[in-house]
Design a protein around this motif. Structure first.
Motif, PDB file in Angstrom:
ATOM      1  N   GLU A   1      34.182  79.289  40.201  1.00 27.82           N
ATOM      2  CA  GLU A   1      35.358  78.413  40.282  1.00 27.82           C
ATOM      3  C   GLU A   1      35.006  77.048  40.867  1.00 27.82           C
ATOM      4  O   GLU A   1      35.497  76.660  41.926  1.00 27.82           O
ATOM      5  CB  GLU A   1      36.457  79.076  41.127  1.00 27.82           C
ATOM      6  CG  GLU A   1      36.807  80.463  40.595  1.00 27.82           C
ATOM      7  CD  GLU A   1      38.172  80.937  41.067  1.00 27.82           C
ATOM      8  OE1 GLU A   1      39.044  80.079  41.278  1.00 27.82           O
ATOM      9  OE2 GLU A   1      38.352  82.156  41.207  1.00 27.82           O
TER      10      GLU A   1
ATOM     11  N   ASN B   1      43.297  85.935  40.490  1.00 24.85           N
ATOM     12  CA  ASN B   1      42.795  86.169  41.847  1.00 24.85           C
ATOM     13  C   ASN B   1      42.515  87.642  42.070  1.00 24.85           C
ATOM     14  O   ASN B   1      43.291  88.499  41.663  1.00 24.85           O
ATOM     15  CB  ASN B   1      43.829  85.721  42.894  1.00 24.85           C
ATOM     16  CG  ASN B   1      43.960  84.212  42.940  1.00 24.85           C
ATOM     17  OD1 ASN B   1      45.057  83.690  42.982  1.00 24.85           O
ATOM     18  ND2 ASN B   1      42.851  83.522  42.908  1.00 24.85           N
TER      19      ASN B   1
ATOM     20  N   GLN C   1      31.985  79.679  45.654  1.00 30.28           N
ATOM     21  CA  GLN C   1      33.390  79.314  45.454  1.00 30.28           C
ATOM     22  C   GLN C   1      33.861  78.331  46.528  1.00 30.28           C
ATOM     23  O   GLN C   1      34.667  77.452  46.261  1.00 30.28           O
ATOM     24  CB  GLN C   1      34.239  80.589  45.488  1.00 30.28           C
ATOM     25  CG  GLN C   1      35.713  80.342  45.220  1.00 30.28           C
ATOM     26  CD  GLN C   1      36.482  81.639  45.025  1.00 30.28           C
ATOM     27  OE1 GLN C   1      35.910  82.722  45.008  1.00 30.28           O
ATOM     28  NE2 GLN C   1      37.781  81.538  44.877  1.00 30.28           N
TER      29      GLN C   1
ATOM     30  N   VAL D   1      38.032  74.134  41.858  1.00 27.52           N
ATOM     31  CA  VAL D   1      39.238  74.363  42.665  1.00 27.52           C
ATOM     32  C   VAL D   1      39.508  73.143  43.542  1.00 27.52           C
ATOM     33  O   VAL D   1      38.613  72.637  44.214  1.00 27.52           O
ATOM     34  CB  VAL D   1      39.056  75.613  43.551  1.00 27.52           C
ATOM     35  CG1 VAL D   1      40.225  75.746  44.516  1.00 27.52           C
ATOM     36  CG2 VAL D   1      38.931  76.846  42.681  1.00 27.52           C
TER      37      VAL D   1
ATOM     38  N   THR E   1      36.535  81.317  36.302  1.00 30.58           N
ATOM     39  CA  THR E   1      37.712  80.468  36.465  1.00 30.58           C
ATOM     40  C   THR E   1      38.971  81.292  36.245  1.00 30.58           C
ATOM     41  O   THR E   1      38.921  82.382  35.671  1.00 30.58           O
ATOM     42  CB  THR E   1      37.691  79.298  35.456  1.00 30.58           C
ATOM     43  OG1 THR E   1      38.855  78.508  35.631  1.00 30.58           O
ATOM     44  CG2 THR E   1      37.638  79.809  34.033  1.00 30.58           C
TER      45      THR E   1
END
Ligand code: ATP
Ligand code: MG
Lengths: 455, 305
Positions: free
Chosen positions: B158, B36, B81, B161, B189
């Protein structure tokens, strides 16, 4: 152009998918107009307050006092209370001593009371002596009651003033000399104008200087009073000073009061509705939709202008629905003026939309935007004249009225519905609305490009 | 195909990307692996033209990339995202809007929408408002919405998720198929398993810097060991741990020792020592190191932290 249309279509699809938005647009105007119509009593035949409870105690023993009470009973604005209802449901006349305790107890039956005291007509001063008791919870109401009292007295019992004059004269001249004067005057009147000398003498002594007679005579002759213009036959003062009124604008308007008010309601409704829809920009931002849109061949400007066009379209529809509601519920004449009204709605909606866009542009979150919106809409509506005539505002505030889009939108609406202006006469107002839109949108677009919404 | 040269991006005082350079060949499936806040989304935003770099250059097929370039817009597809779709609208309506923004219309647009919905198994529910979809279904739609205009380069930020295993697999298979058909993909990712499975080349990114770049094999070769032996951390195994410590890297995580021998250390010596201590062979597992180990090796931290 194509992306703009796609974005616009998207906003409308979203709109029609949301039952809340659709009903807000098409049903709320009707509910709102109906409610406002009730609250402001715009559909009642005659305006003004009615049924204000007023306690009256006649302690003067003067028969003119009883006539005054009767006149007050006839006044639609008052509901005259003269009796005290005891716990066992029996009644007795109110006395002066009852009044204060009754008015002070919680849930009092009346908040205004008039006492005609023993010295209703005295020899120590000219004029009448009345006691007015009030619990002035509302300044306007108190003034209304005061004014109505004065009007009733002057209109219906002028001889009370005559009596006062006689009492003063008696004090200065003495009873014998006043009698002599009255008799002499009665002689002159009867020899000049005719009439029974003794009867005239009796009237003079009772304070009736023939004004009542005069009025009855005038009414008999027809004249100005008969054609129904603004003169009330029973009012002494409108006989003495005759004001002929003629309404030069809006005289043919069917529901004048509603027509005057509806523009203000409409514009406020629209401002709230549009500032809510401007916060949809935040929703799209937070969902990451602007990322997707901006990654495609769509520019920021296209996103903003599509929102603007959507807001304007929605605004015009909402305004028209509102006016149609006002037409059907309040009897405002809308349909004959629909083309011009639509034009004004277009410009007003554009100004309101630009305001919503600016809010979104300068706010960091939808919460901040809607808080600011509420504050600014209230402020603009207040000083723009949507709540009460701007002439009631302090002068320095009036200067700002003309800076608000509320003021100019209302000018436009009343231009069409009240003054029944044509396109040419409306152009200046439309031009100002367009100018406001252009300025506000320029600032909004500039802020959007630097602000948080595309961040 | 895509070139980033010394790209730096700041948010105020924070340096989100620091001197990042990257070259992508056509047809690559490139993984951007990082924890992150590493700068993955920022990289995507710069390539997609959503943000301008503070310094450095980006180019697509030799043409400088900028927000204004509409040919670049058409060549790129971005899978944000977040689920960037209109929740009140149906899958079909969403796709139609995004297709129209790329200039598609009429029968061709309808055909592509049908294909896309079929490809991610949403065709049956295409008329429902997508707020009624599961997270996995929304993710799949979020993905195909970026592919309607058939971009050359797909940016997937990503995309899995909060997705159930079934949807995840559907997404993997769909992307692999697209890649086989020639689509170049950048896939960000923080799951090393995803990068391992999907990507032909991987960049490990942390705190705005690309720390390593290469195929899985190349990255693993950067490790000073080829194998990792794991065994429980108990009092019985402590003497063994002490004995082998000088011969490699020993870390302890979740009551487990992980031993990464230096290349010159012979495993037979290790097992001889274990046998001498009376430790049964079933205690030991030996495995190839993973990208996790590479990340740990490069940063001293775990990928999931
Ligand atoms: N709009 C912004 N304003 C300020 N700082 C930002 C902004 N967007 C990202 N950052 C910061 O930049 C750094 C990189 O963020 P970025 O979103 O690129 O990370 P990421 O690798 O995508 O992380 P994640 O896995 O959480 O999505 C983070 O420290 C983040 O806090
Ligand atoms: Mg990210």
């Amino acid at each position: 152009m194509r992306p703009l249309l796609a974005l616009l279509r998207k906003d409308f699809l979203n709109f029609f998918r949301s039952k809340a938005a659709v009903s807000l647009t098409f049903l709320t105007p009707f509910a709102m107009i109906y409610l406002f119509g009730q609250i402001f009593g715009v559909n009642r035949k005659d305006s003004g307050p009615s049924g204000i409870p007023l306690a009256v105690v006649n302690a003067s023993g003067n028969p003119a006092g009883d006539r005054l009470i009767a006149a007050l009973r006839n006044e639609r604005s008052f509901r005259v209370v003269t009796e005290y209802v005891l716990p066992d449901k029996s009644r007795r006349p109110l006395t002066e001593a009852d009044l204060k305790p009754l008015m002070q107890k919680p849930g009092a039956d009346f908040r205004f009371a008039v006492v005609l005291p023993a010295d209703l007509v005295s020899d120590s001063s000219f004029g009448l002596h009345l006691k007015f008791l009030s619990n002035p919870r509302n300044e306007i109401e108190t003034q209304t009651v005061n004014g109505l009292l004065q009007k009733t007295i002057f209109s219906h019992v002028p001889e009370l003033l005559g009596q006062s004059l006689q009492a003063r004269a008696k004090k200065f001249l003495g009873e014998a000399r006043l009698d002599q004067f009255n008799r002499a005057l009665a002689g002159v009147v009867s020899s000049s104008f005719g009439g029974d000398r003794a009867e005239i003498d009796r009237q003079l002594a009772a304070g009736d200087f023939g004004i009542g007679e005069l009025m009855r005579g005038r009414r008999g002759t027809g004249g100005a009073a008969a054609d129904g213009k603004a003169e009330s036959g029973g009012d002494v003062f409108s006989q003495l000073v005759r004001i002929e009124t003629e309404q030069v604008v809006g005289a043919k308007v069917r529901s004048p009061q509603a027509t005057g008010l509806v523009g203000g309601w409409a514009i406020q409704f629209l401002l709230f509705a549009l500032s809510a829809s401007a916060t949809s920009l935040f929703r799209e931002r937070d969902a990451g939709l602007f990322q997707r849109l901006l990654a495609s061949p769509v520019t920021r400007a296209q996103i903003l202008w599509s929102k603007f066009l959507y807001g304007v379209a929605l605004g015009v529809v909402q305004l028209l629905v509102l006016f149609v509601a006002a037409g059907s519920l309040l009897g405002i004449e809308v349909l004959p003026y629909l083309p011009l009204l639509t034009l004004v709605c277009l410009f007003a909606a554009a100004a309101c939309t630009s305001f919503g866009m600016l809010l979104a542009a300068i706010s960091s979150s939808p919460e901040a935007a809607s808080g600011l919106a509420t504050f600014l809409i209230m402020l603009m509506s207040g000083i723009g004249g949507a709540w009460f005539p701007i002439s009631l505002l302090p002068e320095f505030i009036q200067q700002f009225s003309r800076l608000t889009l509320v003021y100019w939108s209302m000018e436009g609406f009343s231009g069409v519905l009240w003054a029944r202006h044509g396109l040419l006469q409306l152009l200046p107002t439309l031009g100002i609305l367009a100018g406001i839109t252009a300025i506000v949108m320029t600032i909004a677009v500039w802020r959007f490009n630097r602000g948080k919404i595309f961040g | 195909m895509l070139q980033l040269r010394s790209v730096t991006k700041r948010y105020g005082a924070l340096v989100a990307l620091h001197d990042v350079s990257l070259d992508l060949a056509p047809g690559e499936f490139f993984g951007l692996l990082g924890p992150n806040g590493a700068g993955k989304s920022t990289t995507m935003a710069l390539i997609a033209g959503l943000r301008e770099p503070d310094s450095g250059t980006l180019a697509l097929d030799g043409q400088p990339l900028s927000a204004a370039s509409s040919t670049a817009r058409l060549a790129l597809g971005l899978v944000p995202q977040h689920i960037a779709l209109y929740p009140e609208l149906s899958a079909e309506q969403n796709l139609r809007i995004f297709g129209e923004l790329y200039g598609l219309h009429g029968r061709e647009l309808r055909a592509r929408i049908d294909d896309a919905l079929t490809a991610v198994q949403l065709h049956e529910r295409r008329r429902e408002p997508i707020k009624q979809y599961s997270g996995g279904m929304q993710r799949r739609l979020n993905l195909v919405a970026a592919l309607l205009h058939r971009p050359k380069l797909l940016l997937c930020d990503e995309p899995t998720v909060g997705v159930d295993p079934q949807s995840r697999l559907a997404i993997f298979e769909y992307l692999e198929r697209c890649n086989r058909e020639g689509l170049t993909i950048i896939y960000s990712t923080h799951y090393m398993e995803e990068a391992t499975r999907l990507c032909s080349r991987i960049g490990i990114i942390d705190q705005g810097r690309i720390l390593a770049l290469g195929s899985l094999e190349e990255l693993l070769q950067r490790l000073p060991f080829e194998e990792e032996i794991r065994f429980p951390a108990t009092p019985a195994t402590d003497p063994l741990a002490d004995q082998i410590r000088p011969h490699g890297e020993l870390t302890t995580l979740d009551h487990q020792h992980r031993f990464r021998p230096r290349p010159d250390f012979r495993l037979s010596a290790f097992f001889a020592a274990a046998e001498a201590l009376g430790l049964p062979p079933r205690l030991f597992t030996s495995q190839r190191p993973t990208l996790e180990a590479v990340f740990l090796h490069l940063t001293g931290r775990n990928l999931r932290e």
